[in-house]
Design a protein around this motif. Structure first.
Motif, PDB file in Angstrom:
ATOM      1  N   ASN A  19       0.832  -1.189   0.000  1.00 22.12           N
ATOM      2  CA  ASN A  19       0.000   0.000   0.000  1.00 22.12           C
ATOM      3  C   ASN A  19       0.871   1.244   0.000  1.00 22.12           C
ATOM      4  O   ASN A  19       1.979   1.241   0.530  1.00 22.12           O
ATOM      5  N   ASN A  22      -1.067   5.222   4.247  1.00 24.05           N
ATOM      6  CA  ASN A  22      -1.450   4.421   5.406  1.00 24.05           C
ATOM      7  C   ASN A  22      -2.398   3.287   5.069  1.00 24.05           C
ATOM      8  O   ASN A  22      -2.780   2.528   5.936  1.00 24.05           O
ATOM      9  N   PRO A  24      -6.053   1.519   4.204  1.00 24.28           N
ATOM     10  CA  PRO A  24      -6.024   0.261   3.460  1.00 24.28           C
ATOM     11  C   PRO A  24      -6.269   0.459   1.967  1.00 24.28           C
ATOM     12  O   PRO A  24      -6.736   1.508   1.546  1.00 24.28           O
ATOM     13  N   ASP A  41     -12.434  -3.788   0.654  1.00 28.94           N
ATOM     14  CA  ASP A  41     -11.067  -3.961   1.135  1.00 28.94           C
ATOM     15  C   ASP A  41     -10.789  -5.457   1.142  1.00 28.94           C
ATOM     16  O   ASP A  41     -11.275  -6.177   2.018  1.00 28.94           O
ATOM     17  N   ASP A  61      -9.364   9.949   1.876  1.00 29.47           N
ATOM     18  CA  ASP A  61      -8.638   9.319   2.972  1.00 29.47           C
ATOM     19  C   ASP A  61      -8.992   9.931   4.326  1.00 29.47           C
ATOM     20  O   ASP A  61      -8.892   9.270   5.354  1.00 29.47           O
ATOM     21  N   MET A  66     -13.485   6.183   5.560  1.00 29.43           N
ATOM     22  CA  MET A  66     -12.154   5.636   5.804  1.00 29.43           C
ATOM     23  C   MET A  66     -11.758   5.774   7.279  1.00 29.43           C
ATOM     24  O   MET A  66     -11.144   4.878   7.855  1.00 29.43           O
ATOM     25  N   GLN A  67     -12.142   6.882   7.891  1.00 32.34           N
ATOM     26  CA  GLN A  67     -11.802   7.058   9.299  1.00 32.34           C
ATOM     27  C   GLN A  67     -12.507   6.029  10.178  1.00 32.34           C
ATOM     28  O   GLN A  67     -11.900   5.406  11.059  1.00 32.34           O
ATOM     29  N   ARG A  70     -11.064   2.465   9.634  1.00 36.63           N
ATOM     30  CA  ARG A  70      -9.790   2.232  10.322  1.00 36.63           C
ATOM     31  C   ARG A  70     -10.000   1.918  11.797  1.00 36.63           C
ATOM     32  O   ARG A  70      -9.297   1.090  12.370  1.00 36.63           O
ATOM     33  N   LYS A  71     -10.975   2.575  12.397  1.00 39.81           N
ATOM     34  CA  LYS A  71     -11.230   2.331  13.815  1.00 39.81           C
ATOM     35  C   LYS A  71     -11.676   0.891  14.065  1.00 39.81           C
ATOM     36  O   LYS A  71     -11.393   0.316  15.116  1.00 39.81           O
ATOM     37  N   ARG A  73     -11.304  -1.773  11.776  1.00 41.74           N
ATOM     38  CA  ARG A  73     -10.680  -2.771  10.903  1.00 41.74           C
ATOM     39  C   ARG A  73     -10.156  -3.968  11.695  1.00 41.74           C
ATOM     40  O   ARG A  73     -10.334  -5.122  11.286  1.00 41.74           O
ATOM     41  N   ASP A  74      -9.516  -3.723  12.826  1.00 41.21           N
ATOM     42  CA  ASP A  74      -8.975  -4.825  13.615  1.00 41.21           C
ATOM     43  C   ASP A  74     -10.076  -5.754  14.116  1.00 41.21           C
ATOM     44  O   ASP A  74      -9.907  -6.977  14.145  1.00 41.21           O
TER      45      ASP A  74
END
Length: 471
Positions: A19, A22, A24, A41, A61, A66-67, A70-71, A73-74
């Protein structure tokens, strides 16, 4: 603004993707919808549907999508990690005999086994179920019963043993039986339905000429009329389904098949593209581009019939693709994920007690992981034969490793890949068909039609993980 359709998750990155910034890396997918496109994704199988005039905002982004992604994603990655690698067997495909009274053109069981193989005796079957009961009693969560599906070849050739096993262990397993139906008489049907046993019937066409082209006995005789009479007999029984194996012989008549099953009030059908494990199946394998057209038309027809009558015919294998997008952890079938369910969520028992990751491997000696009567099941699950299947991941398969929809498909089937294409890290069949099913499913979600294709209550245990209404 109309709500952006939420969604979910998948496997963590295996370090194969590069990538910039940052990440994804989100891919834009045209789903052939007038108003929406899909954003995916691939590493996590996170997706969303975005209006075409909002694509720029969605890909920004620093934008809200996207924000928020990201929070979470895990969490999405952990959920799919558990689904792919954290489950343990809860079901068994039990082959009580190697023999079959039919000689279907595409069968994955070798002909010599089906013609001259062995039956499991009643004592052996009872002993086998006892071993399975002890194993699952130590591994299953309290209050949950494992599933045993008597499978084939043709399990009704071992009817007395099978029925004795069901009667003996009826409180210890959820039982099912997959049968060609030719040996089901009134007494057998009464036995199965009075005990709520799941029944799967095989039928490949809506009329005799089509159905009997591939499903026939050793003398070449088909059984469409017998099968159609069985559907009448099972009307009103909620716990049965009909499997139609799709080949070049019936591909163009899938919409007719859907109409026939709906008319017969079948609650669940399956339109299973033929598994190309053996040469006979490969000779009648439809081309992807041809099959996709007829397959999606048949799905359209199920929706039309639902609108006309208010009664659903759920096509279970497509429903599994749809649910893998809408609510991944609610999947009921585990073929369309990587690793597949073979040896991981279920395993197969042969008539001699031999253990295989899946029934598709019965007859392939190198995937015999041990014997139920000799070897601890836990050891068999760790055998090289089983690990060859449970270790098969799309990340290791080209071109699947770079496919945007790889976690909605899983590059099935490992037996197919091994036998047809020469290795576990090869693709199976029908790649394009899976891709088109995913696009179709996303269009249904965009139009709010998904519930018409899924079983009642599919969303009862689901929750919204990410909802944005401005895109």
């Amino acid at each position: 603004m109309e709500m952006m359709k939420e969604v979910h998750n998948s496997a963590p990155s295996r370090g194969r993707y590069c990538n910039t910034g940052n990440g994804p890396t989100v891919q834009l997918i045209d789903i052939a919808h007038e108003n929406y496109v899909a954003l995916l994704d691939p590493d996590t199988a996170f997706w969303s549907l975005v209006k075409r005039d909002k694509i720029g905002d969605a890909l920004n982004d620093s934008g809200v999508l996207m924000q928020e992604f990201r929070k979470k994603r895990d969490a999405f990655a952990r959920e799919m990690e558990v689904l792919r690698f954290g489950l343990q067997p809860s079901a068994v495909y039990f082959n009580p005999t190697e023999r079959c009274n039919l000689n279907c053109s595409y069968c994955y069981i070798p002909e010599e086994m089906r013609r001259d193989g062995v039956h499991m005796s009643e004592d052996q079957l009872i002993a086998a179920l006892g071993i399975l009961k002890d194993y699952f009693g130590k591994t299953m969560p309290e209050g949950r019963l494992p599933q045993v599906v008597f499978h084939g070849s043709e399990p009704m050739l071992a009817r007395d043993a099978v029925f004795a096993g069901i009667e003996r262990f009826r409180d210890d397993f959820h039982f099912g039986i997959q049968t060609n139906g030719t040996l089901l008489d009134d007494e057998a049907i009464d036995f199965l339905t009075s005990r709520g046993i799941g029944v799967g019937l095989s039928l490949d066409g809506h009329e005799e000429a089509i159905a009997d082209a591939t499903r026939k006995n050793w003398a070449g005789q088909g059984f469409f009329r017998r099968s159609a009479a069985l559907l009448e007999r099972f009307k009103g029984y909620p716990n049965y389904n009909v499997i139609c194996t799709v080949t070049t012989r019936n591909m163009t008549a899938l919409s007719n098949m859907v109409e026939f099953l709906h008319e017969m009030e079948v609650p669940i059908g399956m339109l299973n593209p033929v598994r190309c494990t053996r040469q006979g199946a490969r000779e009648i394998r439809p081309a992807d581009e041809d099959l996709s057209v007829h397959y999606l038309k048949a799905l359209d027809r199920t929706y039309e019939l639902y609108q006309e009558t208010g009664r659903q015919l759920v096509i279970a294998n497509f429903a599994n693709v749809l649910i893998s997008i809408a609510a991944p952890s609610a999947r009921r079938l585990m073929c369309d994920i990587s690793p597949c369910g073979g040896g991981r969520c279920f395993f197969a028992v042969g008539a001699r007690g031999d253990l295989f990751p899946c029934s598709e491997f019965v007859g392939v000696p190198e995937f015999n992981g041990g014997n139920l009567f000799r070897d601890p099941i836990g050891d068999v699950l760790k055998s090289e034969a089983f690990k060859a299947v449970t270790g098969r991941k799309v990340e290791d398969i080209i071109p699947c490793s770079s496919c945007a929809v790889r976690h909605f498909c899983g590059s099935p089937c490992p037996a197919e890949a091994y036998e047809m294409n020469g290795g576990m890290n090869r693709t199976g069949a029908f790649c394009e068909l899976y891709e088109e099913q995913v696009r179709y499913a996303l269009r249904l979600i965009a139009d709010g039609k998904e519930s018409a294709f899924l079983w009642d209550g599919w969303d009862s245990a689901t929750s919204t993980a990410l909802e944005i209404t401005s895109l």
